[in-house]
Design a protein around this motif. Structure first.
Motif, short mmCIF file in Angstrom:
data_model
loop_
_atom_site.label_atom_id
_atom_site.label_comp_id
_atom_site.label_asym_id
_atom_site.label_seq_id
_atom_site.Cartn_x
_atom_site.Cartn_y
_atom_site.Cartn_z
N UNK A 297 17.33 13.72 8.09
CA UNK A 297 16.99 13.07 6.83
C UNK A 297 15.48 13.09 6.64
N UNK A 298 15.02 13.58 5.47
CA UNK A 298 13.59 13.61 5.16
C UNK A 298 13.19 12.33 4.44
N UNK A 299 12.14 11.70 4.94
CA UNK A 299 11.61 10.47 4.34
C UNK A 299 10.19 10.74 3.85
N UNK A 300 9.93 10.44 2.58
CA UNK A 300 8.60 10.65 2.00
C UNK A 300 7.87 9.32 1.88
N UNK A 301 6.66 9.28 2.39
CA UNK A 301 5.84 8.07 2.33
C UNK A 301 4.63 8.36 1.45
N UNK A 302 4.46 7.58 0.40
CA UNK A 302 3.35 7.77 -0.54
C UNK A 302 2.36 6.62 -0.41
N UNK A 303 1.11 6.96 -0.21
CA UNK A 303 0.05 5.95 -0.13
C UNK A 303 -0.59 5.79 -1.51
N UNK A 304 -0.70 4.56 -1.96
CA UNK A 304 -1.31 4.30 -3.27
C UNK A 304 -2.81 4.65 -3.24
N UNK A 305 -3.35 4.93 -4.43
CA UNK A 305 -4.77 5.26 -4.53
C UNK A 305 -5.62 4.07 -4.08
N UNK A 306 -6.70 4.36 -3.36
CA UNK A 306 -7.56 3.31 -2.84
C UNK A 306 -8.95 3.41 -3.47
N UNK A 307 -9.55 2.25 -3.72
CA UNK A 307 -10.88 2.20 -4.33
C UNK A 307 -11.99 2.26 -3.29
N UNK A 308 -11.69 1.86 -2.07
CA UNK A 308 -12.70 1.87 -1.02
C UNK A 308 -12.15 2.53 0.22
N UNK B 172 0.81 -1.21 0.00
CA UNK B 172 0.00 0.00 0.00
C UNK B 172 0.85 1.27 0.00
N UNK B 173 2.11 1.16 0.42
CA UNK B 173 2.93 2.37 0.60
C UNK B 173 4.26 2.25 -0.14
N UNK B 174 4.77 3.41 -0.51
CA UNK B 174 6.10 3.52 -1.12
C UNK B 174 6.91 4.48 -0.25
N UNK B 175 8.04 4.00 0.27
CA UNK B 175 8.87 4.79 1.18
C UNK B 175 10.19 5.14 0.50
#
Length: 238
Positions: free
Chosen positions: A67-78, A51-54
């Motif tokens: 250090x900056x860490x970016x966490x991206x949550x994938x698009x969700x259908x529900x 579900x996530x990309x770090x």
């Protein structure tokens, strides 16, 4: 270890808040600050890796740096019930050799062994609801309506309808009806006069035919038929 605190790294924020909107990615970031005088290696894990990309999920933080860490949550259908998320993140940190780089980090460095300190900081995920396009559109329309009637007067930039008193409308309709009746009356009178004229001409032709032949000629009958058709058409029109 409580969220947001560790002996090696100071982690902010203490929880990961993602703006939640269906079928749309969202991101948040966290800052890892090295509070020590030596190099610190870190690794970020999650209970839901699909579900996530770090980025970066591993790295080295120099003494006194962040250090900056970016966490991206994938698009969700529900959307989960009540927007409650059960996902969690774990940040592990260990002391590294001075001069260590990201390529020097191995999974074995984070194994818990006797006499080795591996700090772990858990962060929970929360969803922050955002306004949907439809609600934003409604708010925009309501705002435009409110602005157009500020101080009790319509905004000059808004299109305005022209209202006329009911008395004037009734008067206009009455004049229109009177004009229509007068026009129909004139047309009827004209048709009656034409009908009378045709009848007179028919009588004249009948008398002339009687004097000449003592009967009705073919021409007379044809003329009579034509006049009859014209008279019927005029009467039907009126």
């Amino acid at each position: 270890m409580s969220a947001g605190s560790a002996s090696f790294l100071e982690i902010q924020p203490s929880e990961l808040a993602f703006p939640f909107e269906l079928m749309k990615q969202s991101s948040c970031s966290m800052q890892l600050t090295n509070k020590t005088d030596h190099y610190v290696a870190f690794k970020v894990k999650t209970t839901n890796p699909k579900q996530y990309c770090v980025r970066p999920n591993i790295g080295v933080v120099l003494p006194g740096s962040t250090c900056d860490v970016t966490v991206t949550m994938q698009a969700q259908r529900e959307a989960p019930p009540d927007l409650q998320c059960k996902d969690k993140f774990l940040v592990q940190s260990v002391a590294a050799e001075n001069g260590a780089a990201t390529q020097d980090i191995t999974a074995a460095m984070f194994n818990k062994e006797p006499g080795k300190v591996v700090d772990e900081c858990k962060l929970r995920v929360i969803y922050v609801p955002t306004s949907t396009p439809s609600s934003l559109s409604e708010e925009s329309e309501q705002g435009s309506s409110a602005r157009s009637f500020e101080n009790g007067t319509p905004n000059s930039t808004m299109p305005q309808s022209v209202f006329r008193p009911s008395g004037e409308l009734s008067k206009d309709k009455s004049l229109e009806a009177t004009s229509m009746i007068s026009k129909l009356t004139e047309e009827k009178m004209s048709a009656v006069q034409q009908n009378q004229k045709l009848r007179q001409e028919l009588d004249v032709l009948r008398k002339e035919s009687s004097k000449s032949n003592g009967g009705f000629s073919i021409t007379f009958l044809i003329v009579v038929g034509i006049l009859g058709i014209i008279a019927g058409f005029i009467l039907k029109k009126t």
